[in-house]
Design an enzyme around this catalytic site. Sequence first.
Site, short mmCIF file in Angstrom:
data_model
loop_
_atom_site.label_atom_id
_atom_site.label_comp_id
_atom_site.label_asym_id
_atom_site.label_seq_id
_atom_site.Cartn_x
_atom_site.Cartn_y
_atom_site.Cartn_z
N LEU A 29 -24.34 29.14 15.44
CA LEU A 29 -24.35 27.68 15.37
C LEU A 29 -25.74 27.11 15.66
O LEU A 29 -26.10 26.05 15.15
CB LEU A 29 -23.31 27.09 16.31
CG LEU A 29 -21.87 27.51 16.00
CD1 LEU A 29 -20.89 26.87 16.95
CD2 LEU A 29 -21.50 27.20 14.54
N ASP A 30 -26.52 27.80 16.48
CA ASP A 30 -27.93 27.42 16.64
C ASP A 30 -28.67 27.58 15.31
O ASP A 30 -29.49 26.72 14.94
CB ASP A 30 -28.60 28.29 17.70
CG ASP A 30 -28.34 27.79 19.12
OD1 ASP A 30 -27.98 26.61 19.27
OD2 ASP A 30 -28.51 28.58 20.06
N ILE A 31 -28.39 28.66 14.61
CA ILE A 31 -29.05 28.91 13.32
C ILE A 31 -28.64 27.84 12.31
O ILE A 31 -29.47 27.27 11.60
CB ILE A 31 -28.71 30.32 12.79
CG1 ILE A 31 -29.20 31.40 13.77
CG2 ILE A 31 -29.31 30.53 11.41
CD1 ILE A 31 -30.69 31.39 14.02
#
Length: 396
Positions: A170-172
């Site tokens: 989800l960071d990506i």
Amino acid sequence: MSKKLPLEGIKVLDLSRVLALPFATMILSDLGAQVIKVERPKIGDETRHWGPPFLKTESAYFLCTNRNKKSITVDISKKEGQKIIYDLASICDVFVENYKVGELKKYSLDYKKIKKINPTIVYCSLTGYGQNGPKSNLPGYDFIMQGESGLMSITGSPKGPPMKVGVAILDIVSGLYATIAILASLYKRQKIKQSEYIDLALYDCAVSSLANVASNYLVSSKIPKRYGNAHPNIVPYQTFKAKDKYFNLAVGNDEQFQKLASLLNTDALKQDKFKKNENRVRNRKELVKILQEVFKTQNAQYWVDLFQSHNLPAGHINNLKEVFEDKQLLARDMVKIINHPFGLLKIVGTPIKLSNSTITEPKSPPLLGQDTINVLKKLLHYNKSYIKHLKNQNVI
């Protein structure tokens, strides 16, 4: 015609840490933007300390997402540190930060203040839950969002516990959304000379990544289940156990299934109840059991070779040693070896390939504060005595 970097001349002032926005600014740097990474004196980005493994004192985590950048150290809690940020913001095109809601306002580095300094700045904020709403004051962490967004509820074995993805996905995803929003804002700015404020939430990006699974729920009102490595809408589309190990098979339509049935030459697969995908979904357990009995008779290599030779999607489940020895990956120039002050460093290259533009040749992720003096001298034209004063006051 000589190839040029797509974002040549664009300057990015990067006050972000950890993964999501550093990933975004790394993509911008690959495309030619000059990224000035602002870090805390003596401490730096938290990920510099997230290890092992380390390349001497530099963590592999930090090294994966900070190539091509310049690192300067600034204490933004001090007035003279804030002035440095103001001076840099005045000559930059993009301002990026992932502090909690309202935190930068304490240091007069919020959008309202920076916009006064640079009326055409693109200012990108990424927070856990966005700038408004009942949870907006809470911090954002990928792992927490994997749970709250529903991603963990659909990941893992049907009989096992909820499971996170093996990377901070989800960071990506949020970093990619940030990159898209920044590029769109820069394009708009070419037509309309005005600033843009980008309000991104890790939570919003997480829910948007649910794609067809979210749509399944919104259309049917049925809470999705965990299917392990299987697909909720397509069968057979999952992992199977061969004689020696597992492999993946992705039969995406009825024509492909007919080809599969023909190759396996098993009468049980030719039943009418398996001809259409919607029926295969309804009869999932029976079909998978039939296929599993067939697949355990041969090694995975046999099945992958057979299916690939007939244009049926199938593949191995590789470990990372196998990934980085893959001739396909090497042919795509996806493994780069660069010089780092602590020795040769292997990194993953950019997947962006352009025909009429070039991409930045990867440069080593910076040591903490290695570019501070150079940036203050050459970009801001500070004199030696003032820089010495800033050092003595622990501003830099």
